[in-house]
Design a protein around this motif. Structure first.
Motif, PDB file in Angstrom:
ATOM      1  N   UNK B 167      33.413  16.371  47.708  1.00 32.93           N
ATOM      2  CA  UNK B 167      32.789  16.361  46.833  1.00 32.93           C
ATOM      3  C   UNK B 167      31.675  15.701  46.802  1.00 32.93           C
ATOM      4  N   UNK B 168      30.376  16.521  45.842  1.00 29.74           N
ATOM      5  CA  UNK B 168      29.336  15.690  45.865  1.00 29.74           C
ATOM      6  C   UNK B 168      29.239  14.356  45.135  1.00 29.74           C
ATOM      7  N   UNK B 169      28.516  13.592  45.601  1.00 25.99           N
ATOM      8  CA  UNK B 169      28.665  12.147  44.725  1.00 25.99           C
ATOM      9  C   UNK B 169      27.467  11.915  43.731  1.00 25.99           C
ATOM     10  N   UNK B 170      27.937  11.220  42.636  1.00 20.95           N
ATOM     11  CA  UNK B 170      26.867  10.922  41.704  1.00 20.95           C
ATOM     12  C   UNK B 170      26.420   9.724  42.182  1.00 20.95           C
ATOM     13  N   UNK B 171      24.861   9.998  42.051  1.00 20.85           N
ATOM     14  CA  UNK B 171      24.091   8.759  42.187  1.00 20.85           C
ATOM     15  C   UNK B 171      23.649   8.166  40.708  1.00 20.85           C
ATOM     16  N   UNK B 172      24.201   6.853  40.446  1.00 12.85           N
ATOM     17  CA  UNK B 172      23.922   6.304  39.130  1.00 12.85           C
ATOM     18  C   UNK B 172      22.622   5.905  39.041  1.00 12.85           C
ATOM     19  N   UNK B 173      21.842   5.470  40.000  1.00 10.74           N
ATOM     20  CA  UNK B 173      20.554   5.040  39.886  1.00 10.74           C
ATOM     21  C   UNK B 173      19.802   6.031  39.589  1.00 10.74           C
ATOM     22  N   UNK B 174      19.940   7.150  40.062  1.00  6.14           N
ATOM     23  CA  UNK B 174      19.108   8.450  39.799  1.00  6.14           C
ATOM     24  C   UNK B 174      19.217   8.989  38.609  1.00  6.14           C
ATOM     25  N   UNK B 175      20.569   8.873  38.199  1.00  7.56           N
ATOM     26  CA  UNK B 175      21.006   9.454  36.839  1.00  7.56           C
ATOM     27  C   UNK B 175      20.441   8.416  35.687  1.00  7.56           C
ATOM     28  N   UNK B 176      20.361   7.219  35.938  1.00  9.97           N
ATOM     29  CA  UNK B 176      19.759   6.310  34.827  1.00  9.97           C
ATOM     30  C   UNK B 176      18.171   6.647  34.781  1.00  9.97           C
ATOM     31  N   UNK B 177      17.639   6.901  36.144  1.00  8.08           N
ATOM     32  CA  UNK B 177      16.039   7.137  35.846  1.00  8.08           C
ATOM     33  C   UNK B 177      15.989   8.569  35.233  1.00  8.08           C
ATOM     34  N   UNK B 178      16.758   9.615  35.358  1.00  4.92           N
ATOM     35  CA  UNK B 178      16.744  10.547  34.547  1.00  4.92           C
ATOM     36  C   UNK B 178      16.862  10.612  33.137  1.00  4.92           C
ATOM     37  N   UNK B 179      17.547   9.519  32.642  1.00  5.75           N
ATOM     38  CA  UNK B 179      18.022   9.392  31.237  1.00  5.75           C
ATOM     39  C   UNK B 179      16.834   8.418  30.430  1.00  5.75           C
ATOM     40  N   UNK B 180      16.099   8.004  31.341  1.00  6.89           N
ATOM     41  CA  UNK B 180      14.941   7.185  30.903  1.00  6.89           C
ATOM     42  C   UNK B 180      14.978   5.752  30.976  1.00  6.89           C
ATOM     43  N   UNK B 181      15.932   5.104  31.726  1.00  2.00           N
ATOM     44  CA  UNK B 181      16.062   3.717  31.868  1.00  2.00           C
ATOM     45  C   UNK B 181      15.105   2.865  32.154  1.00  2.00           C
ATOM     46  N   UNK B 182      14.801   1.743  31.651  1.00  5.51           N
ATOM     47  CA  UNK B 182      13.602   1.163  31.716  1.00  5.51           C
ATOM     48  C   UNK B 182      13.503   0.110  32.971  1.00  5.51           C
ATOM     49  N   UNK B 183      14.808  -0.170  33.573  1.00  2.00           N
ATOM     50  CA  UNK B 183      14.939  -0.980  34.815  1.00  2.00           C
ATOM     51  C   UNK B 183      15.875  -0.403  35.601  1.00  2.00           C
ATOM     52  N   UNK B 184      15.812  -0.114  36.539  1.00  2.00           N
ATOM     53  CA  UNK B 184      16.778   0.475  37.495  1.00  2.00           C
ATOM     54  C   UNK B 184      16.683  -0.069  38.661  1.00  2.00           C
ATOM     55  N   UNK B 185      17.857  -0.746  39.402  1.00  2.00           N
ATOM     56  CA  UNK B 185      18.021  -1.484  40.471  1.00  2.00           C
ATOM     57  C   UNK B 185      19.144  -1.089  41.516  1.00  2.00           C
ATOM     58  N   UNK B 186      19.052  -1.285  42.796  1.00  2.84           N
ATOM     59  CA  UNK B 186      20.185  -1.308  43.505  1.00  2.84           C
ATOM     60  C   UNK B 186      20.321  -2.371  44.505  1.00  2.84           C
ATOM     61  N   UNK B 187      21.390  -3.157  44.455  1.00  2.85           N
ATOM     62  CA  UNK B 187      21.782  -4.334  45.319  1.00  2.85           C
ATOM     63  C   UNK B 187      22.896  -4.271  46.210  1.00  2.85           C
TER      64      UNK B 187
END
Lengths: 624, 350
Positions: B167-187
């Motif tokens: 199945x396709x995966x969910x990219x949570x960072x992209x989702x958060x960006x789409x939802x208008x999060x003010x701080x998105x990071x990946x470590x």
């Protein structure tokens, strides 16, 4: 046990000598080279107590045996390396304890010395378990001059190899200063007798007590294959030029002679007011003995500040506990004699001043001299070597300090068949140093008698044993307990001051001894890192309670030490550095405060960390 | 098995401005598998709060269910905590934050807890821009139930059993960006050098700070063919930018060679100093952040770093114009101002 002979590129040096630094800095790249853990001296150094012990007794191993109530085994392990566990368990200078890692992690080190006594107190009869002295002799005869710890160690080691030994001493019993200078309330005579018996009563050794060797040349001419001189440092220092010394002579005694007089019952009492001059352990033994022979008002007077006294901290504490004040910074000026009777001494008050090299000078404060009244004085201001039995025209060379010229590794003198050890070799030391000299001299004598090179010393025996028992279980007791150092129970003061033969310390009861044994951090269970298995998950870094483990870029050692999670500023402790890992970093472990708790190995998913018990046994004469 | 960690610590351990050593920020011994990435994240959280000198009692740690959600037991023993129902951490965090806006909220969740059962909760807490740090410990599998693929497992990635994810995966960072999060990071759990300052910046950010941390599951999902394994991430990690977190009132001493640092001031006056590479995007541009993520995905890269930052974001309290005093400190008089005021209010709505 495997012999550590396979050491082509290692920097191993003979037992008893400090290894050269194991981490060499590669100057071209300014990085630290990977640690060579195949060099037995690397892990030996991690076992701080064993490394600090002149005889390199396997301390953590015998402490574990005590924990498992294998007292006899613990005793025999000690006997193997330090020969006198019952004696040393009471009166050793304990170089192991200041070195103990526990003392760097919390307040007090493990009571290693007193645990040795636990092994001795609770052992079964060991006599049938001692290695046998062979009936058939190897035809070599060795003379031993002086029956102190150094000579007796030589005697034990060589008797087991079939040598015929003649032991000479001018006293009536063996022990040397162990017997004559250490008061019975610290070391009962029966303990000495028993442990001397383990050496002297099993054949191979002919004792010639009450025999003073007047001239060493006589022995040499008797055709011995080798001669060992272990005559100690038998002359106590005096103050011959101090005003009033000769007038007061009847009331002034040399400490070590006076102590010997007490042991051999020539001295039964002392006056009420006694001054003891000196700040070493002999002074502490003198003042405490004086308290037991009628001295009610006993005072120790020392030239230096109390903090710089040579006596062991615990011996000073014991003396003060017996109401003996210590007056420091007082330099003796004169004995005051009135009508032929000593009435006191005058002292100059001084204060220490230090030059830029840290050298101390005692400078008078310029105050009025202090008068301290007394009836008798004991001088415990140091000991000197004396070799009146070696003629000035002897072929044995002496240096300007009056000590024999020796090869420091072999203890051989300028006469190839004559060896020195103990205080007679390099001046006053202590019992455990004398024991180690005895081992080294025995090795040398054995090599000498077999016509081999004295510098090809036998290698230590080492063994490695993985401690993994199950998924997360260890063979050794990995738990680190928080209990503080246990206190040794003592006899009531009033009772012990009444009789000099009553031993003050009672020794740990077995339950307390086990608690103390659990305080040992098992520093011989080594953390071994295999860089080829590491996936750099950081689990060991995250779990390590004392932040020893780092994954970082390599660098020059001093700079690297500063860069660790907690800077590694104790440079007496090595860094364990791995080969370069896939990310280009290296694993750097600061050995300083590692608890050897095994958490790193327990949390390692790939067994890159393992806990491996490393047992190191110094070689004895006859080992290859 | 050791059930406790020895209590002795390095005698020369550092102390923070409050005079505490790290010990004050530690928790119980971890019961996760040896080598779990989550343990490294736990340690980074401890380090971040310790180094920021935040009193432990000012922190609230909240979690749902899963390996990730067990971890609050392993850090900040002296803080407040709430272990909620599976996927429902955001609701509890919202309630708590409404009641006391003065505390620091740290939500800890996993890929199952967030991207599956808690997806609805996640999306709405991002929309609300609740003032909290939301960490996802993302290992691409359900470790607690023996390693089934999770919704964040990349298509084609193979876990221990070897079957590729269909199945396709969910990219949570992209989702958060789409939802208008003010701080998105990946470590990445294996890179504390990046993760610790990232967490500090997230803690200092006002509004929801979303931090997705790739955290290998050593037991079920660490095969070299898995895109969430230590080796794969190390080989495919692309760092969008390096940065320092500079707390308020601290002299800026870090010196970077090319003078290419871009300071971004956060609401509390602390600063993020970014060291941008020429070909990299500006992190305050949401559109470019989404593009960068998409490009990295098509190039089989794991893009890490602070991906997007809006230093002026308004949190839920700002949006709702709530009172500055925490609700739990209001008395009866303020909470029930009386019939007259109620009448006036009702009139205003007519």
């Amino acid at each position: 046990m495997q012999k550590a002979h396979d050491r082509d590129d290692t920097v191993f040096e003979p037992t008893g000598r400090r290894p050269r630094p194991i981490i060499a800095t590669n100057r071209e790249q300014l990085t630290v080279k990977p640690t060579n853990i195949k060099n037995p001296e690397y892990f030996h150094k991690v076992i701080d107590c064993q490394f600090a012990c002149p005889a390199h007794t396997a301390v953590p191993e015998y402490i574990r045996l005590i924990l498992h109530e294998q007292y006899t085994d613990a005793y025999l392990l000690n006997w193997h390396s330090n020969v006198f566990p019952g004696i040393l368990g009471r009166v050793c200078d304990r170089p192991c304890e200041p070195a103990c890692r526990r003392g760097r992690v919390e307040e007090d080190p493990v009571a290693i010395c007193r645990l040795k006594r636990v092994a001795a107190d609770h052992r079964d009869d060991v006599l049938p378990l001692l290695p046998p002295v062979p009936r058939g002799k190897n035809g070599k005869r060795v003379a031993l001059v002086g029956a102190g710890p150094a000579s007796l160690t030589v005697a034990r080691d060589l008797a087991l190899l079939g040598y015929e030994l003649d032991l000479y001493d001018d006293q009536s019993k063996a022990g040397g200063f162990i017997r004559s200078q250490i008061p019975s309330f610290r070391l009962p005579e029966e303990v000495i007798d028993t442990e001397m018996g383990y050496i002297l009563d099993r054949g191979g050794i002919t004792t010639r007590f009450n025999t003073y060797v007047a001239d060493l040349q006589d022995l040499i001419e008797q055709g011995y294959d080798a001669i060992f001189v272990g005559t100690g440092a038998p002359r106590g220092r005096d103050l011959p030029d101090l005003p009033g010394r000769s007038e007061a002579d009847k009331f002034v005694h040399i400490g070590i002679d006076w102590l010997a007089g007490v042991v051999f019952r020539h001295v039964e009492s002392i006056s009420r007011r006694v001054l003891v001059l000196g700040g070493g352990n002999t002074a502490m033994d003198c003042c405490r003995t004086a308290r037991r022979l009628g001295g009610e008002d006993v005072t120790v007077v020392v030239r230096s500040p109390q903090s710089e006294m040579k006596a062991s901290e615990w011996e000073i504490e014991d003396a003060m506990a017996e109401d003996i004040p210590i007056i420091d910074n007082h330099v003796p000026l004169e004995f005051v004699v009135d009508d032929g009777i000593l009435v006191g001494m005058r002292f100059d008050r001084v204060e220490p001043q230090y030059d830029k090299n840290g050298r101390r000078r005692l400078v008078s404060t310029g105050e009025e001299p202090v008068f301290l009244p007394c009836d008798e004085v004991l001088l415990a201001i140091g000991q000197q070597n004396a070799f009146p039995f070696i003629a000035p025209d002897s072929a044995i060379e002496f240096n300007d300090k009056g000590l024999p010229v020796l090869d420091p590794n072999t203890l051989q003198s300028s006469v190839p068949s004559v060896f020195f050890g103990g205080d007679a070799a390099f001046g006053p030391g202590n019992i455990i140093i004398a024991v180690e000299h005895g081992h080294q001299a025995a090795i040398s004598i054995d090599l000498f008698c077999r016509g081999e090179d004295l510098h090809r010393r036998p290698a230590p025996a080492v063994s490695l044993a993985d401690q993994k028992l199950g998924f997360h279980d260890w063979i050794y007791d990995s738990q680190v307990i928080e209990d503080g150092r246990q206190v040794v129970p003592t006899v009531d003061k009033a009772k012990s001051l009444h009789d000099r033969l009553i031993e003050v310390e009672l020794g740990f009861p077995s339950t307390v001894g086990k608690t103390e044994a659990k305080r040992c951090l098992n520093c011989d269970v080594q953390t071994v890192f295999d860089y080829s298995l590491c996936i750099e998950c950081d689990a060991c870094v995250d779990i390590c309670p004392t932040t020893c483990i780092n994954f970082t870029d390599n660098g020059e050692e001093d700079e690297l030490r500063e860069r660790l999670l907690v800077p590694a500023r104790n440079k007496t402790q090595d860094l364990y550095v791995s080969e370069t890992l896939p990310t280009g970093r290296v694993m750097v472990k600061d050995e300083d405060v590692c608890l050897h708790c095994g958490m790193c190995a327990e949390r390692c998913p790939t067994a890159a960390w393992t806990m491996v018990k490393f047992v190191y046994q110094s070689a004895l004469a006859g080992d290859s | 098995m050791s059930y406790t960690r020895p209590t002795f610590r390095h005698p020369e351990a550092h102390k923070n401005q409050l005079g505490y050593t790290r010990t004050a920020y530690e928790g119980s011994i971890s019961t996760l598998c040896a080598g779990c990435g989550h343990d490294s994240i736990v340690n980074s959280i401890i380090t971040a709060f310790f180094e920021m000198s935040i009193e432990p009692h000012r922190i609230v740690k909240l979690s749902g269910i899963g390996c990730s959600s067990k971890t609050p037991a392993y850090f900040l023993n002296r803080s407040h905590g709430f272990n909620s129902v599976h996927g429902r951490m955001p609701s509890v965090a919202t309630g708590a934050n409404m009641a006391n806006r003065e505390l620091i909220y740290l939500g800890v969740s996993g890929d199952g807890d967030t991207a599956s059962i808690g997806m609805g909760q996640f999306t709405h807490v991002v929309r609300r821009n609740l003032d909290m740090v939301y960490i996802v410990m993302n290992n691409g599998c359900y470790g607690l139930t023996k390693g089934q693929d999770s919704a964040t497992a990349d298509k084609g990635s193979k876990s221990r059993k070897g079957a590729p994810v269909a199945l396709e995966s969910i990219d949570l960072c992209e989702l958060a960006l789409g939802l208008g999060a003010g701080f998105v990071a990946r470590g990445f759990s294996g890179d504390k050098k990046q993760l610790v300052p990232m967490l500090k910046a997230a803690i200092a950010h006002k509004g929801l700070a979303f931090v997705d941390v790739v955290s290998p599951c050593v037991t079920f999902n660490n095969a070299p063919t898995s895109t969430k394994s230590y080796s794969w991430v190390r080989e495919h990690m692309e760092i969008t930018n390096t940065f320092d977190f500079i707390p308020l009132r601290q002299e800026i001493t870090t010196d970077y060679p090319h003078g290419s640092s871009i300071p971004v001031t956060l609401h509390d006056g602390s600063m993020i100093s970014l060291y941008k590479r020429e070909d990299k995007e500006i992190i305050t541009n949401r559109q470019e952040a989404i593009n960068a993520l998409e490009q990295a995905r098509s190039a089989s890269q794991v893009l890490t770093g602070i991906l997007f930052l809006n230093p002026d974001s308004s949190d839920f309290h700002d949006i709702n114009n709530t009172i500055t005093t925490p609700l739990n400190r209001l008395g009866e008089k303020e909470l029930c101002p009386g019939n007259d005021i109620l009448q006036a209010f009702n009139d205003s709505l007519r």
